[in-house]
Design a protein around this motif. Structure first.
Motif, PDB file in Angstrom:
ATOM      1  N   ARG A  12       0.832  -1.209   0.000  1.00  0.00           N
ATOM      2  CA  ARG A  12       0.000   0.000   0.000  1.00  0.00           C
ATOM      3  C   ARG A  12       0.867   1.261   0.000  1.00  0.00           C
ATOM      4  N   TYR A  13       1.975   1.241   0.758  1.00  0.00           N
ATOM      5  CA  TYR A  13       2.893   2.383   0.725  1.00  0.00           C
ATOM      6  C   TYR A  13       3.506   2.527  -0.670  1.00  0.00           C
ATOM      7  N   ALA A  14       3.889   1.400  -1.257  1.00  0.00           N
ATOM      8  CA  ALA A  14       4.478   1.440  -2.607  1.00  0.00           C
ATOM      9  C   ALA A  14       3.466   1.961  -3.620  1.00  0.00           C
ATOM     10  N   ALA A  15       2.212   1.568  -3.482  1.00  0.00           N
ATOM     11  CA  ALA A  15       1.171   2.026  -4.398  1.00  0.00           C
ATOM     12  C   ALA A  15       0.985   3.540  -4.284  1.00  0.00           C
ATOM     13  N   ALA A  16       1.022   4.052  -3.069  1.00  0.00           N
ATOM     14  CA  ALA A  16       0.884   5.502  -2.879  1.00  0.00           C
ATOM     15  C   ALA A  16       2.056   6.237  -3.526  1.00  0.00           C
ATOM     16  N   LEU A  17       3.265   5.742  -3.299  1.00  0.00           N
ATOM     17  CA  LEU A  17       4.444   6.367  -3.911  1.00  0.00           C
ATOM     18  C   LEU A  17       4.366   6.265  -5.436  1.00  0.00           C
ATOM     19  N   PHE A  18       3.940   5.119  -5.929  1.00  0.00           N
ATOM     20  CA  PHE A  18       3.824   4.921  -7.373  1.00  0.00           C
ATOM     21  C   PHE A  18       2.847   5.929  -7.969  1.00  0.00           C
ATOM     22  N   ASP A  19       1.681   6.074  -7.343  1.00  0.00           N
ATOM     23  CA  ASP A  19       0.671   7.002  -7.858  1.00  0.00           C
ATOM     24  C   ASP A  19       1.199   8.433  -7.888  1.00  0.00           C
ATOM     25  N   LEU A  20       1.917   8.839  -6.846  1.00  0.00           N
ATOM     26  CA  LEU A  20       2.496  10.186  -6.822  1.00  0.00           C
ATOM     27  C   LEU A  20       3.552  10.348  -7.916  1.00  0.00           C
ATOM     28  N   ALA A  21       4.403   9.338  -8.059  1.00  0.00           N
ATOM     29  CA  ALA A  21       5.459   9.408  -9.079  1.00  0.00           C
ATOM     30  C   ALA A  21       4.867   9.403 -10.481  1.00  0.00           C
ATOM     31  N   GLU A  22       3.818   8.636 -10.664  1.00  0.00           N
ATOM     32  CA  GLU A  22       3.174   8.595 -11.976  1.00  0.00           C
ATOM     33  C   GLU A  22       2.540   9.947 -12.306  1.00  0.00           C
ATOM     34  N   SER A  23       1.882  10.561 -11.339  1.00  0.00           N
ATOM     35  CA  SER A  23       1.256  11.858 -11.608  1.00  0.00           C
ATOM     36  C   SER A  23       2.310  12.941 -11.851  1.00  0.00           C
ATOM     37  N   ASP A  24       3.484  12.802 -11.221  1.00  0.00           N
ATOM     38  CA  ASP A  24       4.585  13.751 -11.437  1.00  0.00           C
ATOM     39  C   ASP A  24       5.432  13.397 -12.659  1.00  0.00           C
ATOM     40  N   LYS A  25       5.137  12.235 -13.275  1.00  0.00           N
ATOM     41  CA  LYS A  25       5.926  11.734 -14.411  1.00  0.00           C
ATOM     42  C   LYS A  25       7.399  11.532 -14.027  1.00  0.00           C
ATOM     43  N   THR A  26       7.594  10.971 -12.828  1.00  0.00           N
ATOM     44  CA  THR A  26       8.956  10.742 -12.325  1.00  0.00           C
ATOM     45  C   THR A  26       9.181   9.277 -11.949  1.00  0.00           C
ATOM     46  N   LEU A  27       8.451   8.369 -12.597  1.00  0.00           N
ATOM     47  CA  LEU A  27       8.572   6.950 -12.249  1.00  0.00           C
ATOM     48  C   LEU A  27      10.012   6.449 -12.353  1.00  0.00           C
ATOM     49  N   ASP A  28      10.682   6.776 -13.457  1.00  0.00           N
ATOM     50  CA  ASP A  28      12.053   6.293 -13.642  1.00  0.00           C
ATOM     51  C   ASP A  28      13.004   6.881 -12.605  1.00  0.00           C
ATOM     52  N   ALA A  29      12.861   8.171 -12.317  1.00  0.00           N
ATOM     53  CA  ALA A  29      13.735   8.816 -11.328  1.00  0.00           C
ATOM     54  C   ALA A  29      13.502   8.233  -9.938  1.00  0.00           C
ATOM     55  N   VAL A  30      12.244   7.971  -9.603  1.00  0.00           N
ATOM     56  CA  VAL A  30      11.937   7.387  -8.291  1.00  0.00           C
ATOM     57  C   VAL A  30      12.496   5.973  -8.209  1.00  0.00           C
ATOM     58  N   MET A  31      12.328   5.178  -9.284  1.00  0.00           N
ATOM     59  CA  MET A  31      12.868   3.814  -9.261  1.00  0.00           C
ATOM     60  C   MET A  31      14.378   3.827  -9.146  1.00  0.00           C
ATOM     61  N   GLU A  32      15.021   4.746  -9.836  1.00  0.00           N
ATOM     62  CA  GLU A  32      16.477   4.858  -9.754  1.00  0.00           C
ATOM     63  C   GLU A  32      16.913   5.216  -8.326  1.00  0.00           C
ATOM     64  N   ALA A  33      16.185   6.127  -7.697  1.00  0.00           N
ATOM     65  CA  ALA A  33      16.503   6.511  -6.321  1.00  0.00           C
ATOM     66  C   ALA A  33      16.289   5.346  -5.361  1.00  0.00           C
ATOM     67  N   LEU A  34      15.195   4.613  -5.562  1.00  0.00           N
ATOM     68  CA  LEU A  34      14.930   3.451  -4.705  1.00  0.00           C
ATOM     69  C   LEU A  34      15.976   2.364  -4.906  1.00  0.00           C
ATOM     70  N   ALA A  35      16.419   2.183  -6.138  1.00  0.00           N
ATOM     71  CA  ALA A  35      17.476   1.195  -6.404  1.00  0.00           C
ATOM     72  C   ALA A  35      18.771   1.606  -5.688  1.00  0.00           C
ATOM     73  N   GLY A  36      19.061   2.892  -5.676  1.00  0.00           N
ATOM     74  CA  GLY A  36      20.237   3.375  -4.947  1.00  0.00           C
ATOM     75  C   GLY A  36      20.115   3.129  -3.456  1.00  0.00           C
TER      76      GLY A  36
END
Length: 184
Positions: A12-36
Motif C-alpha cells: 500500500r505504501y508502494a502504491a501511494a508512492l507509485f501514484d504520486l510518481a506517476e502523476s509527477d511523471k517521475t517513475l524512472d527517477a523514483v525507481m532509480e533513487a529506490l534502487a540506490g
C-alpha cells in the motif's frame, strides 16, 4: 517481512508512492533513487540499524533518513516519502516497499518480474544478459528483483511465477550428495 503484494502494508505504501510518481511523471527517477537506497541497504549496516531500530524515536529516524536522502541527492518525492515512513514508524518496511514498487512498475510497463537469488552482486551487464535470456524464454520483457545470498555458493536461483530454475552450486552439491548416498 518479505511480502510485496498489493494488499500488504508495504504494498500500500508502494502504491501511494507509485501514484504520486506517476502523476509527477517521475517513475524512472523514483525507481532509480529506490534502487540506490536498496544498494546502500545491502552494504550499510548503519542504515539497516537505523530503519530497524524500534527503540529510536521516529523523529530521529526521520532525521537520519533525511541525511541519507540529502547525501544521495534523492528526488524530493522520495525524500518526503522516507520522512512519511519514519513519521509513521514504518521505516523498517523500506526494503519491502522498494520490492513492491519495482513489481508495480514492471507490471505497469507490461514486464514480468523474475526473482533472482545470486551468490554475489550481479553487474549491470550480467543483469542485462540475464533479462535478455529470460525474455527469449518467455517472450516478455523482464524486470529483475535480485537479492544476494552467499549461502548458494555460486550460480543463480530464478523464480518466474511458479517456475523455479535452480543452477546454484549448493543445490548441485546437495543432489550429488544424495546420489552418492544411494550408491553406498
Amino acid at each position: 517481512m518479505r511480502v510485496g503484494t498489493a494488499n500488504s502494508l508495504a504494498g500500500r505504501y508502494a502504491a501511494a508512492l507509485f501514484d504520486l510518481a506517476e502523476s509527477d511523471k517521475t517513475l524512472d527517477a523514483v525507481m532509480e533513487a529506490l534502487a540506490g537506497l536498496e544498494a546502500l541497504l545491502a552494504t550499510s549496516a548503519e542504515l539497516k540499524a537505523l530503519i530497524g531500530n524500534r527503540l529510536m524515536r521516529r523523529a530521529d529516524v526521520g532525521a537520519g533518513l533525511a541525511a541519507v536522502a540529502a547525501e544521495l541527492d534523492l528526488p524530493k518525492l522520495v525524500a518526503n516519502f522516507l520522512g512519511v515512513l519514519a513519521a509513521n514508524g514504518r521505516a523498517a518496511l523500506l526494503p519491502d516497499v522498494i520490492r513492491a514498487f519495482r513489481e508495480r512498475l514492471a507490471s505497469h510497463r507490461g514486464e514480468a518480474t523474475a526473482k533472482v537469488i545470486a551468490a554475489h552482486k550481479l553487474t549491470a551487464a550480467q543483469e542485462k544478459a540475464l533479462a535478455a535470456k529470460l525474455k527469449a524464454r518467455t517472450g516478455r520483457d523482464m524486470a529483475l528483483d535480485v537479492t544476494v545470498d552467499p549461502a548458494i555458493l555460486g550460480g543463480l536461483i530464478v523464480r518466474l511465477g511458479s517456475e523455479q530454475i535452480d543452477t546454484s552450486v549448493k543445490t548441485r552439491l546437495e543432489r550429488l550428495g544424495a546420489r552418492m548416498k544411494g550408491l553406498t
